[in-house]
Write a protein that holds these residues in place. Structure first.
Motif, mmCIF file in Angstrom:
data_model
loop_
_atom_site.group_PDB
_atom_site.id
_atom_site.type_symbol
_atom_site.label_atom_id
_atom_site.label_comp_id
_atom_site.label_asym_id
_atom_site.label_seq_id
_atom_site.Cartn_x
_atom_site.Cartn_y
_atom_site.Cartn_z
ATOM 1 N N SER A 34 0.961 -1.398 -0.052
ATOM 2 C CA SER A 34 0.015 0.027 -0.072
ATOM 3 C C SER A 34 0.866 1.387 0.017
ATOM 4 N N PRO A 35 0.481 2.190 -0.892
ATOM 5 C CA PRO A 35 1.239 3.414 -0.836
ATOM 6 C C PRO A 35 1.422 4.250 0.364
ATOM 7 N N ARG A 36 0.274 4.107 1.217
ATOM 8 C CA ARG A 36 0.175 4.930 2.511
ATOM 9 C C ARG A 36 -0.046 3.985 3.804
ATOM 10 N N PRO A 37 0.473 4.338 4.867
ATOM 11 C CA PRO A 37 0.430 3.292 6.226
ATOM 12 C C PRO A 37 -1.220 3.578 6.539
ATOM 13 N N VAL A 38 -1.513 2.552 7.505
ATOM 14 C CA VAL A 38 -2.449 2.533 8.504
ATOM 15 C C VAL A 38 -2.522 3.893 9.176
ATOM 16 N N GLY A 39 -3.693 4.411 9.376
ATOM 17 C CA GLY A 39 -3.596 5.677 9.989
ATOM 18 C C GLY A 39 -3.343 7.058 9.247
ATOM 19 N N ALA A 40 -3.062 6.911 7.941
ATOM 20 C CA ALA A 40 -2.900 8.120 7.119
ATOM 21 C C ALA A 40 -4.211 8.744 7.077
ATOM 22 N N MET A 41 -4.296 10.226 6.900
ATOM 23 C CA MET A 41 -5.639 10.806 6.899
ATOM 24 C C MET A 41 -5.295 11.824 5.691
ATOM 25 N N MET A 42 -6.626 12.028 5.291
ATOM 26 C CA MET A 42 -6.691 13.325 4.120
ATOM 27 C C MET A 42 -8.369 13.782 4.745
ATOM 28 N N VAL A 43 -8.492 15.151 4.473
ATOM 29 C CA VAL A 43 -9.582 15.717 4.561
ATOM 30 C C VAL A 43 -10.180 16.255 3.129
ATOM 31 N N ILE A 44 -11.244 16.115 2.640
ATOM 32 C CA ILE A 44 -12.033 16.612 1.450
ATOM 33 C C ILE A 44 -13.100 17.363 1.732
ATOM 34 N N ARG A 45 -12.968 18.550 0.902
ATOM 35 C CA ARG A 45 -14.164 19.507 1.219
ATOM 36 C C ARG A 45 -15.348 19.437 -0.053
ATOM 37 N N HIS A 46 -16.335 19.922 0.205
ATOM 38 C CA HIS A 46 -17.637 19.727 -0.738
ATOM 39 C C HIS A 46 -17.307 20.019 -2.108
ATOM 40 N N ASP A 47 -16.121 20.854 -2.513
ATOM 41 C CA ASP A 47 -15.876 21.182 -3.857
ATOM 42 C C ASP A 47 -14.741 20.337 -4.383
ATOM 43 N N GLY A 48 -14.169 19.369 -3.699
ATOM 44 C CA GLY A 48 -13.131 18.328 -4.047
ATOM 45 C C GLY A 48 -11.828 18.963 -3.715
ATOM 46 N N CYS A 49 -11.572 19.799 -2.953
ATOM 47 C CA CYS A 49 -10.059 20.106 -2.466
ATOM 48 C C CYS A 49 -9.874 19.493 -1.329
ATOM 49 N N VAL A 50 -8.734 18.939 -1.226
ATOM 50 C CA VAL A 50 -8.236 17.883 -0.452
ATOM 51 C C VAL A 50 -6.793 18.401 0.378
ATOM 52 N N ILE A 51 -6.619 18.118 1.447
ATOM 53 C CA ILE A 51 -5.306 18.160 2.276
ATOM 54 C C ILE A 51 -5.140 16.774 2.982
ATOM 55 N N VAL A 54 -4.419 9.450 0.911
ATOM 56 C CA VAL A 54 -4.405 8.059 1.658
ATOM 57 C C VAL A 54 -3.900 6.901 0.466
ATOM 58 N N SER A 55 -3.447 7.334 -0.620
ATOM 59 C CA SER A 55 -2.875 6.597 -1.429
ATOM 60 C C SER A 55 -1.942 7.222 -2.391
ATOM 61 N N GLY A 56 -1.578 6.548 -3.614
ATOM 62 C CA GLY A 56 -0.433 7.360 -4.265
ATOM 63 C C GLY A 56 -1.295 8.451 -5.397
ATOM 64 N N GLY A 57 -2.581 8.601 -5.154
ATOM 65 C CA GLY A 57 -3.229 9.549 -6.142
ATOM 66 C C GLY A 57 -4.430 9.173 -6.529
ATOM 67 N N CYS A 58 -4.443 7.797 -6.882
ATOM 68 C CA CYS A 58 -5.587 7.612 -7.764
ATOM 69 C C CYS A 58 -7.029 7.345 -7.032
ATOM 70 N N ILE A 59 -6.845 6.860 -5.583
ATOM 71 C CA ILE A 59 -7.984 6.905 -4.890
ATOM 72 C C ILE A 59 -8.432 8.239 -4.574
ATOM 73 N N GLU A 60 -7.742 9.211 -4.399
ATOM 74 C CA GLU A 60 -8.044 10.408 -4.116
ATOM 75 C C GLU A 60 -8.852 11.074 -5.069
ATOM 76 N N ASP A 61 -8.257 10.763 -6.572
ATOM 77 C CA ASP A 61 -9.091 11.151 -7.658
ATOM 78 C C ASP A 61 -10.527 10.596 -7.763
ATOM 79 N N ASP A 62 -10.655 9.290 -7.317
ATOM 80 C CA ASP A 62 -12.075 8.760 -7.479
ATOM 81 C C ASP A 62 -12.723 9.409 -6.307
ATOM 82 N N LEU A 63 -12.475 9.735 -4.898
ATOM 83 C CA LEU A 63 -13.130 10.381 -4.065
ATOM 84 C C LEU A 63 -13.580 11.989 -4.609
ATOM 85 N N ILE A 64 -12.415 12.489 -4.973
ATOM 86 C CA ILE A 64 -12.903 13.885 -5.581
ATOM 87 C C ILE A 64 -13.951 13.938 -6.735
ATOM 88 N N ALA A 65 -13.495 12.678 -7.561
ATOM 89 C CA ALA A 65 -14.945 12.907 -8.606
ATOM 90 C C ALA A 65 -16.186 12.479 -8.204
#
Length: 355
Positions: A34-51, A54-65
């Motif tokens: 896994s690209p990121r360890p257990v416990g890694a976090m991100m927060v996603i806003r209603h407009d898709g902005c993230v800080i 949780v992965s190498g980027g592709c899962i973030e892209d799916d959540l944002i979409a």
């Protein structure tokens, strides 16, 4: 410089204060690589902005979409799994066989983010308990040996600095070391009894203490999640502190200096009540050999060594500064013909018919 987790909490707190809907996403479990360890976090806003991530980027892209398409519609926490099939693993950039489980939690004033952030900013270790059924949150004191846990529908996550770094000496190198270490989620303490150094030293979020270093080592009750690094070049300040640190459970004890100075330091420390085993724990010259020259590069070298030890990674001797420089300092001799062939197999005469 803030750690990634701290940036996530600060962003979530700001967005909630502004009345913007957002969700906290936490890596709960992984199978395979896994690209990121257990416990890694991100927060996603209603407009898709993230800080955070949780992965190498592709899962973030799916959540944002999904958020950009449907908005934030969850009213309760939910566990979501990615990468169950080979096709999904490939789609989301997970290594072959990789699977990742996420907890996605809609945030509100009842999520306790502001209170959690207050504790973390005080360098306190906190356990956040999230009931996945009711969405209720409870904050309790954390312990250094605690880990993320999901039991009976309650997700427990640990927040705050779980590692400590005591830096002896408030010089320029200390500033770079403290800044980078803070980003790596260390609680950094700098000790220097010399007023002329303390007055000009400032790194946000780092405590500077006026005390004799050996006294502070004892007062801090150094444990196995603490590193001690001496950077003053002054035996009157470094040696006694190193002696106390080597007697402790510190996972790393090191001092800056050349190979010659390090050898002299070891001879001085032999005069104290230290066993050979304790003395062997001393790292020096400190850091990994990366050709570092500037204070910033040396700080990276030191923290690279701390990170490897912290992660139980065994490094070859050639990465050790003393060993690497011993090899570099070997006298050169002419290569034998057999060695030339081995090192430069493509060298030799050009064929007469070559164009």
């Amino acid at each position: 410089m803030d750690s990634i987790d701290l940036e996530v909490l600060k962003a979530a707190d700001t967005w909630l204060d502004d009345g913007q809907a957002c969700e906290l996403v936490t890596v709960v479990q992984t199978w395979g690589s896994s690209p990121r360890p257990v416990g890694a976090m991100m927060v996603i806003r209603h407009d898709g902005c993230v800080i955070g991530s949780v992965s190498g980027g592709c899962i973030e892209d799916d959540l944002i979409a999904r958020v950009r398409k449907d908005g934030i519609t969850r009213t309760m926490p939910e566990l979501v799994t990615y990468g169950i099939s080979a096709d999904e693993a490939h789609r989301f950039g997970l290594p072959c066989g990789g699977t990742i489980q996420l907890a996605i939690e809609p945030l509100s004033d009842k999520s306790g983010i502001k209170q959690l952030l207050t504790h973390v900013m005080r360098h306190e270790l906190v356990k956040r308990q999230l009931d996945l059924v009711s969405g209720e949150v409870r904050l309790v004191p954390g312990t250094t040996d605690a880990a993320l846990d999901l039991t009976f529908g309650v997700l427990s996550t640990i927040h705050g600095p779980r590692w400590r770094l005591l830096i002896i000496g408030a010089g320029q190198l200390s500033q770079f070391l403290a800044q980078i270490a803070t980003g790596l989620d260390y609680h950094v303490v700098v000790c220097d009894p010399r007023e002329e150094y303390r007055l000009t030293w400032q790194v946000n979020g780092v405590e500077v203490i006026h005390a004799m270093p050996d006294d502070l080592v004892i007062d801090m009750k150094i444990d196995s999640r603490t590193a001690v690094v001496a950077l003053t070049h002054d035996p009157k300040l470094d040696d006694l502190a190193l002696m106390e640190a080597l007697k402790s459970e510190a996972f790393y004890v090191g001092a800056i200096g050349s190979r010659i100075n390090n050898a002299r330091r070891r001879e001085r420390l032999k005069e104290f009540d230290l066993s050979d085993e304790q003395l062997q724990r001393l790292h020096g010259p400190i850091g990994l050999y990366i050709g570092s020259k500037t204070p910033a590069e040396i700080a990276i070298s030191i923290l690279a060594e701390l990170t490897a030890i912290r992660n139980n990674v065994a490094l070859p001797d050639t990465m050790n500064i003393a060993s690497a420089k011993d090899v570099i300092d070997l006298p050169l001799r002419p290569l034998r013909e057999q060695e030339k062939t081995t090192l430069f197999p493509s060298s030799g005469r050009v064929s007469a018919d070559a164009s």
